[in-house]
Design a protein around this motif. Structure first.
Motif: not given
Length: 71
Positions: A7, A19, A23-27, A42, A46
């Motif tokens: 991360y 980021y 998992f190619e996600i942001n929060t 998240a 996911i």
């Protein structure tokens, strides 16, 4: 699912953004602790969705795969 995820934390003026490249996600959260809690949630959401869809969970990316210029 890997126990540890890569991360990256980015501190903005108002929020801290996380980021998660595996998992190619942001929060985001109001501070680092809140942002990390949101990231954990998240990843869980996911991951459950991927399992429900019959998809494989991602393997933890290596630093070389994240930054090829380091090799």
């Amino acid at each position: 699912m890997p126990k540890n995820q890569n991360y990256f934390l980015f501190k903005g003026e108002k929020y801290t953004v996380v980021y998660i490249p595996d998992f190619e996600i942001n929060t985001q959260g109001k501070d680092t602790v809140d942002a990390m809690k949101m990231a954990r949630d998240a990843i869980g959401i996911i991951g459950i969705d991927m399992e429900d869809e019959g998809e494989s969970l991602p393997e933890r990316l290596t630093i070389i795969s994240l930054f090829p210029s380091f090799s």
